[in-house]
Design a protein around this motif. Structure first.
Motif, PDB file in Angstrom:
ATOM      1  N   ARG A 306      -1.799 -23.638  24.738  1.00  0.00           N
ATOM      2  CA  ARG A 306      -0.493 -23.641  25.975  1.00  0.00           C
ATOM      3  C   ARG A 306       0.117 -24.114  25.474  1.00  0.00           C
ATOM      4  NH1 ARG A 306      -2.242 -21.877  31.682  1.00  0.00           N
ATOM      5  NH2 ARG A 306      -3.411 -20.243  31.262  1.00  0.00           N
ATOM      6  N   LYS A 307       0.323 -25.615  25.441  1.00  0.00           N
ATOM      7  CA  LYS A 307       0.851 -27.032  25.715  1.00  0.00           C
ATOM      8  C   LYS A 307       1.852 -26.464  24.117  1.00  0.00           C
ATOM      9  CE  LYS A 307       1.684 -30.941  23.599  1.00  0.00           C
ATOM     10  NZ  LYS A 307       0.982 -31.497  23.096  1.00  0.00           N
ATOM     11  N   GLU A 308       1.266 -26.683  23.093  1.00  0.00           N
ATOM     12  CA  GLU A 308       1.922 -26.088  21.901  1.00  0.00           C
ATOM     13  C   GLU A 308       2.711 -24.966  22.021  1.00  0.00           C
ATOM     14  OE1 GLU A 308       2.228 -29.039  19.986  1.00  0.00           O
ATOM     15  OE2 GLU A 308       0.738 -29.698  20.885  1.00  0.00           O
ATOM     16  N   LEU A 309       2.530 -24.091  22.287  1.00  0.00           N
ATOM     17  CA  LEU A 309       3.226 -22.422  22.365  1.00  0.00           C
ATOM     18  C   LEU A 309       4.200 -23.116  23.421  1.00  0.00           C
ATOM     19  CD1 LEU A 309       0.575 -20.331  22.294  1.00  0.00           C
ATOM     20  CD2 LEU A 309       2.015 -20.581  20.618  1.00  0.00           C
ATOM     21  N   ARG A 310       3.971 -23.971  24.711  1.00  0.00           N
ATOM     22  CA  ARG A 310       5.426 -24.187  25.788  1.00  0.00           C
ATOM     23  C   ARG A 310       6.716 -24.533  24.551  1.00  0.00           C
ATOM     24  NH1 ARG A 310       1.077 -25.100  30.669  1.00  0.00           N
ATOM     25  NH2 ARG A 310       1.964 -22.954  31.279  1.00  0.00           N
ATOM     26  N   LEU A 311       5.839 -25.540  24.183  1.00  0.00           N
ATOM     27  CA  LEU A 311       7.074 -26.592  23.684  1.00  0.00           C
ATOM     28  C   LEU A 311       7.241 -25.757  22.617  1.00  0.00           C
ATOM     29  CD1 LEU A 311       4.976 -30.181  23.521  1.00  0.00           C
ATOM     30  CD2 LEU A 311       6.928 -29.272  24.984  1.00  0.00           C
ATOM     31  N   ILE A 312       7.381 -25.108  21.655  1.00  0.00           N
ATOM     32  CA  ILE A 312       7.406 -24.321  20.586  1.00  0.00           C
ATOM     33  C   ILE A 312       8.463 -23.202  20.803  1.00  0.00           C
ATOM     34  CG2 ILE A 312       7.307 -22.745  18.397  1.00  0.00           C
ATOM     35  CD1 ILE A 312       4.817 -23.856  18.279  1.00  0.00           C
ATOM     36  N   GLY A 313       8.614 -22.307  22.401  1.00  0.00           N
ATOM     37  CA  GLY A 313       8.912 -21.435  22.743  1.00  0.00           C
ATOM     38  C   GLY A 313      10.377 -21.851  23.238  1.00  0.00           C
ATOM     39  N   ALA A 363       4.027 -21.475   8.480  1.00  0.00           N
ATOM     40  CA  ALA A 363       3.264 -22.016   9.213  1.00  0.00           C
ATOM     41  C   ALA A 363       2.926 -23.424   8.843  1.00  0.00           C
ATOM     42  CB  ALA A 363       1.737 -20.959   8.732  1.00  0.00           C
ATOM     43  N   GLY A 364       2.828 -23.713   7.784  1.00  0.00           N
ATOM     44  CA  GLY A 364       3.433 -25.489   7.260  1.00  0.00           C
ATOM     45  C   GLY A 364       4.674 -25.945   7.952  1.00  0.00           C
ATOM     46  N   SER A 365       5.439 -24.962   8.483  1.00  0.00           N
ATOM     47  CA  SER A 365       6.359 -25.578   9.304  1.00  0.00           C
ATOM     48  C   SER A 365       6.068 -26.287  10.452  1.00  0.00           C
ATOM     49  CB  SER A 365       8.000 -25.489   9.373  1.00  0.00           C
ATOM     50  OG  SER A 365       8.541 -25.014   7.521  1.00  0.00           O
ATOM     51  N   LEU A 366       5.909 -25.324  11.063  1.00  0.00           N
ATOM     52  CA  LEU A 366       4.992 -24.637  12.361  1.00  0.00           C
ATOM     53  C   LEU A 366       3.821 -25.749  12.773  1.00  0.00           C
ATOM     54  CD1 LEU A 366       5.074 -21.089  13.296  1.00  0.00           C
ATOM     55  CD2 LEU A 366       6.363 -22.878  14.382  1.00  0.00           C
ATOM     56  N   ALA A 367       3.026 -25.774  11.680  1.00  0.00           N
ATOM     57  CA  ALA A 367       1.623 -26.931  11.641  1.00  0.00           C
ATOM     58  C   ALA A 367       2.552 -28.359  11.814  1.00  0.00           C
ATOM     59  CB  ALA A 367       0.907 -27.073  10.591  1.00  0.00           C
ATOM     60  N   TRP A 368       3.417 -29.076  10.689  1.00  0.00           N
ATOM     61  CA  TRP A 368       3.780 -30.116  10.696  1.00  0.00           C
ATOM     62  C   TRP A 368       4.467 -30.512  12.633  1.00  0.00           C
ATOM     63  CZ3 TRP A 368       9.237 -32.795  11.647  1.00  0.00           C
ATOM     64  CH2 TRP A 368       9.186 -33.582  11.959  1.00  0.00           C
ATOM     65  N   ILE A 369       4.946 -29.772  12.812  1.00  0.00           N
ATOM     66  CA  ILE A 369       5.736 -29.719  14.295  1.00  0.00           C
ATOM     67  C   ILE A 369       4.909 -30.096  14.751  1.00  0.00           C
ATOM     68  CG2 ILE A 369       6.723 -28.168  16.223  1.00  0.00           C
ATOM     69  CD1 ILE A 369       8.972 -29.733  15.012  1.00  0.00           C
ATOM     70  N   THR A 370       3.887 -29.205  15.414  1.00  0.00           N
ATOM     71  CA  THR A 370       2.590 -29.365  16.433  1.00  0.00           C
ATOM     72  C   THR A 370       1.747 -30.747  16.085  1.00  0.00           C
ATOM     73  OG1 THR A 370       0.703 -27.918  15.200  1.00  0.00           O
ATOM     74  CG2 THR A 370       2.543 -27.085  16.478  1.00  0.00           C
ATOM     75  N   LEU A 371       1.455 -30.907  14.914  1.00  0.00           N
ATOM     76  CA  LEU A 371       0.779 -31.807  14.681  1.00  0.00           C
ATOM     77  C   LEU A 371       1.083 -33.702  14.073  1.00  0.00           C
ATOM     78  CD1 LEU A 371      -1.537 -29.703  11.440  1.00  0.00           C
ATOM     79  CD2 LEU A 371      -2.637 -31.066  13.719  1.00  0.00           C
ATOM     80  N   SER A 372       1.747 -33.164  13.990  1.00  0.00           N
ATOM     81  CA  SER A 372       2.441 -34.091  13.232  1.00  0.00           C
ATOM     82  C   SER A 372       3.786 -34.909  14.450  1.00  0.00           C
ATOM     83  CB  SER A 372       3.646 -34.290  11.534  1.00  0.00           C
ATOM     84  OG  SER A 372       2.206 -34.630  11.690  1.00  0.00           O
ATOM     85  N   ALA A 373       4.477 -34.042  15.322  1.00  0.00           N
ATOM     86  CA  ALA A 373       5.688 -34.379  15.906  1.00  0.00           C
ATOM     87  C   ALA A 373       5.102 -34.416  17.496  1.00  0.00           C
ATOM     88  CB  ALA A 373       6.661 -33.090  15.975  1.00  0.00           C
ATOM     89  N   GLU A 374       4.443 -34.625  17.697  1.00  0.00           N
ATOM     90  CA  GLU A 374       3.397 -34.972  19.065  1.00  0.00           C
ATOM     91  C   GLU A 374       4.501 -36.162  20.143  1.00  0.00           C
ATOM     92  OE1 GLU A 374       0.944 -33.662  20.787  1.00  0.00           O
ATOM     93  OE2 GLU A 374       2.476 -35.175  21.994  1.00  0.00           O
ATOM     94  N   ASP A 375       5.001 -35.717  20.332  1.00  0.00           N
ATOM     95  CA  ASP A 375       6.050 -36.432  21.733  1.00  0.00           C
ATOM     96  C   ASP A 375       5.026 -37.854  22.137  1.00  0.00           C
ATOM     97  OD1 ASP A 375       8.117 -35.333  21.246  1.00  0.00           O
ATOM     98  OD2 ASP A 375       8.085 -33.961  22.864  1.00  0.00           O
ATOM     99  N   THR A 376       3.931 -37.325  22.427  1.00  0.00           N
ATOM    100  CA  THR A 376       2.964 -38.090  23.459  1.00  0.00           C
ATOM    101  C   THR A 376       1.930 -39.007  22.491  1.00  0.00           C
ATOM    102  OG1 THR A 376       1.818 -36.968  24.904  1.00  0.00           O
ATOM    103  CG2 THR A 376       4.156 -37.657  25.760  1.00  0.00           C
ATOM    104  N   PRO A 377       1.512 -39.369  21.583  1.00  0.00           N
ATOM    105  CA  PRO A 377       0.867 -39.793  20.980  1.00  0.00           C
ATOM    106  C   PRO A 377      -0.639 -41.142  21.939  1.00  0.00           C
ATOM    107  CG  PRO A 377       2.775 -41.020  19.662  1.00  0.00           C
ATOM    108  CD  PRO A 377       2.689 -40.154  20.485  1.00  0.00           C
ATOM    109  N   ASP A 378       0.220 -41.461  22.330  1.00  0.00           N
ATOM    110  CA  ASP A 378      -0.626 -42.193  23.124  1.00  0.00           C
ATOM    111  C   ASP A 378      -1.356 -41.056  24.349  1.00  0.00           C
ATOM    112  OD1 ASP A 378      -0.425 -43.853  20.778  1.00  0.00           O
ATOM    113  OD2 ASP A 378       0.862 -45.620  23.556  1.00  0.00           O
ATOM    114  N   LEU A 379      -1.158 -40.463  24.991  1.00  0.00           N
ATOM    115  CA  LEU A 379      -1.323 -39.826  25.992  1.00  0.00           C
ATOM    116  C   LEU A 379      -3.058 -39.383  25.018  1.00  0.00           C
ATOM    117  CD1 LEU A 379      -1.394 -38.406  28.542  1.00  0.00           C
ATOM    118  CD2 LEU A 379      -0.069 -36.524  28.099  1.00  0.00           C
TER     119      LEU A 379
END
Lengths: 516, 248
Positions: A306-313, A363-379
């Motif tokens: 849900r969080k990832e879809l919100r951020l993409i949207g 799909a590759g672009s979106l996967a890069w965004i969701t997997l690698s471009a995490e804003d708060t990796p520490d959380l």
């Protein structure tokens, strides 16, 4: 820079250029020699093309006749549109890049001068890109008999100045009309759409059909020959300027420079107010009716999707880039629809393969965004949720928009050709999943802002996506053509490649630690 | 007495040693302030406790759970709130809390009720459904704090929790932390505002060069600091201890 008078426009421009250059160099760090070798090969190819043109045109002059004028004008319009798509986005960014602007506005330098320099920076950047692309094609001709063609560079400068003036004015007009917060979003989407419109225009043959386009060109050529195609006054100025006639060239530069100067001076006074308003834009957002909150998602997997879809949207830049790729599919979809109705087997098979390939790219672009471009990796790292659950959720979130995008075209295809539709759906799904997995195995942490042109993504992952996606797309094509045995070959190779590319959780963690 | 955190022989070296053979004990139900000059190793220590940085050596036990052997079980008991708020600008506070609650697998209904209560307590009820992108630093800190509390952690670790907060918000956060400790929770915080540590902390640890220089209540710290008078403030003790630790 120290030779220039401090706080002068030239001094500020030198500062801007230095920052731009350092930004470019910082962006290149870690890209290795591969990209540079690629550029050199591209440059060499362009030089070969340029030499060929030089040899072919040696001793010939460009005729100032209606068809040539129309082609030159059309080229100028296309270049201006492409430039505008860049300057519009850059102008909106100029209003939002606060750190630098705060420093400049707190200094005694006039805001108009700051805007002038920013705008000059935008114009210089845009014209440089086009010049770098055109130089290897044009310079051999300039050296070998057509020195006047240097005028093309002058025309590019004039167009860049005009595009910057238009981009800046449009950004400020949007700012006044729809407010600062939405200006950046709309500017980014508009810029993407302008680029897409150019692509769609270049695909006019596919869009309007081969026969219609042939008729249209024949009519135009006949009209030009018979004198019915009469260009309006001054329409021949761009062509004359391009071939080096001094007066038209000076005229174009004067118009471009004048528009640029007018925009910079007229908007300069408002610039600091607009930039200041932009800073507080989000916090002063109008309060609409508050929607009742939906129930919370249960568990880490659902909450993450849900969080990832919100951020993409909510990411306008990301959406506009995805939208662009969808628009690129439009000519293909039309071709597929025509082929499916008329059962043009080869076109249908090629189209199915291309859909599968594009599904992998998106799909590759979106996967890069969701997997690698995490804003708060520490959380995520401090939470007790297993990394595997988070990754699965993020990968799933990347697949959902692809499925939604492809649902309608594949359903339409299935309506006309059920088996082809099924094979295309499986091929697209397989490519999307594989490209997602490649991004999972070869993560390269970056920022969401780096998504444009996928600057932040791993080159290795991008290349791997192209290879694997291409192989599965090839398999899909052969399958649609009925060559099932042949289709197995690229699919087996793709499977083997995926086995080679596969990384364990420990290997991924080790790579990320090294990167960090 | 139950121990919330036991750290033994903890070490971490980056380019140079950041934490050196550190021993630390935090009792359950106390507010422990870890102080030190910049680069002393406070944040590295806390990041290792939170499971964010892998130690080179040593042991970490959180409420009896070996954090190095069972990281997930240990993380379930801990919340970590750094000085830079770990939030998503494009999510609303409620959406953010939904996500964090999901990560700690809090029951959705309970999580929603807690989220609304926390946001109300922190004065963010009106902003609960607005995206965080326009929030001030202080508001973002409050959202992050709500995130840290949404799963009701037994051990709350805060790195500079008062950074960016105005006086009213700082008071609110301090009161919330105190209430949490009064209710039996354990809080570890770092701060450069020594008056806050002196007033709020049950015990204080002073660290420099990755080593614990002194630890205890104010009177114990005075006793550990040679030449400190009975009315020495924490600032006096801190400056004296850290100056002594500097290489000559």
């Amino acid at each position: 820079m120290s030779l220039l008078p401090p706080a002068s426009a030239a001094w500020l421009l030198a500062h801007e250029m230095r920052l731009t250059w350092r930004g470019y160099r910082a962006g290149r760090v870690g890209k290795g020699p591969g990209a540079m070798i690629g550029l050199i090969i591209l440059f060499a190819f362009a030089c070969v093309g340029g030499v060929t043109v030089a040899l072919a045109t040696h001793g010939h002059q460009v005729p100032i006749q209606p068809l040539a004028v129309a082609i030159a004008d059309l080229a100028c319009a296309v270049v201006l549109t492409l430039m505008l798509s860049q300057t519009l986005g850059a102008s909106a960014e100029a209003l939002y890049e606060r750190g630098d602007l705060d420093l400049l506005f707190s200094s005694p330098i006039a805001p108009a001068k700051v805007l002038l320099v920013r705008a000059l920076g935008v114009a210089t950047g845009v014209s440089t890109i086009f010049m770098v692309f055109i130089a290897p094609l044009l310079l051999p001709s300039v050296i070998y008999g057509h020195p006047g063609w240097l005028g093309v560079f002058g025309v590019l400068i004039a167009l860049a100045l005009t595009a910057t003036a238009l981009g800046l004015s449009l950004a400020m007009a949007l700012f006044a009309l729809i407010g600062p917060r939405r200006t950046r979003t709309v500017a980014q989407v508009l810029a993407a759409l302008v680029g897409a419109a150019f692509f769609l225009a270049s695909q006019y043959r596919v869009l309007i059909g081969e026969g219609t386009s042939r008729d249209l060109y024949a009519n135009l050529a006949q009209a030009a020959q018979t004198g019915r195609l009469a260009p309006p006054p001054f329409a021949d100025l761009p062509l004359r300027a391009m071939v080096g006639e001094p007066l038209p060239l000076i005229g174009m530069l004067a118009v471009g420079g004048g528009l640029f100067w007018l925009a910079a001076m007229a908007l300069g006074r408002r610039f600091s107010d607009a930039a200041a308003a932009a800073q507080g834009a989000s916090s002063t957002r109008a309060r609409g009716p508050v929607k009742p909150a939906s129930p919370f998602a249960a568990g880490a997997f659902r909450a993450t999707i849900r969080k990832e879809l919100r951020l993409i949207g909510r990411d306008a830049t990301l959406l506009s880039q995805v939208l662009l790729r969808v628009l690129y599919l439009l000519p293909l979809a039309l071709m597929l629809a025509r082929s499916a109705k008329g059962v043009d087997a080869a076109a249908l098979a090629g189209g199915a393969g291309f859909v599968a390939f594009m599904a992998g790219q998106v799909a590759g672009s979106l996967a890069w965004i969701t997997l690698s471009a995490e804003d708060t990796p520490d959380l995520l790292a401090v939470s007790p949720t297993p990394v595997s659950t988070l990754r699965r959720a993020k990968l799933t979130a990347a697949m959902i928009p692809v499925a939604l995008l492809l649902a309608v075209p594949i359903a339409a295809l299935t309506w006309f050709q059920p088996l082809t539709g099924l094979i295309t759906a499986v091929g697209a799904g397989l490519t999307a999943w594989c490209c997602g997995l490649i991004n999972l195995w070869h993560q390269k942490p970056g920022k969401r802002a780096d998504f444009r042109r996928r600057r932040g993504a791993s080159w290795f992952a991008t290349l791997a996506e192209i290879f694997v996606g291409g192989l599965i797309a090839g398999g899909t094509t052969l399958m649609v053509m009925g060559l099932v045995a042949w289709a197995a070959l690229p699919l087996i190779v793709a499977g083997a490649l995926m086995m080679v590319l596969r990384r364990t959780d420990e290997q991924i963690a080790r790579t990320l630690r090294t990167a960090g | 007495m139950t121990e919330a955190l036991i750290v033994k022989g903890l070490s971490k070296t980056f380019a140079k040693p950041a934490v050196v053979d550190l021993d630390l004990t935090v009792h359950a139900g106390e507010l422990y302030a870890l102080l030190g000059p910049n680069g002393a190793g406070k944040t590295t220590t806390l990041r290792m406790v939170a499971g964010l940085t892998k130690p080179d050596g040593g042991e970490i036990s959180i409420y009896g759970v070996d954090a190095r052997a069972e990281p997930a079980a240990a993380k379930a008991l801990v919340a970590w709130a750094p000085d830079e708020a770990m939030i998503y600008d494009r999510l609303t506070p409620l959406e953010y809390l939904e996500f964090v609650a999901g990560l700690w697998t809090v029951d959705p209904k309970l999580a929603k009720t807690r989220a609304e209560q926390l946001l109300a307590q922190l004065g963010l009820a009106d902003e609960a459904r607005r995206r965080c992108e326009g929030f001030s630093r202080g508001m973002k800190q409050k959202v992050a704090l709500a995130g840290a509390l949404i799963h009701d952690p037994k051990l709350l670790i805060l790195d500079e929790p008062l950074t960016g907060l105005d006086a009213a918000a700082a008071r609110l956060v301090k009161d919330m932390l105190q209430a949490r400790v009064d209710a039996g929770g354990t809080v570890i915080l770092t701060t450069h505002i020594l008056e806050v540590a002196e007033r709020m902390a049950d015990r204080i640890g002073i660290i420099a060069g990755g080593k614990l220089l002194a630890e205890g209540r104010m009177d114990e710290l005075r006793a550990q600091t040679g030449g400190a008078s009975g009315d020495s403030t924490l600032e006096d003790l801190f400056l004296q201890l850290t100056a002594e630790s500097q290489p000559a």
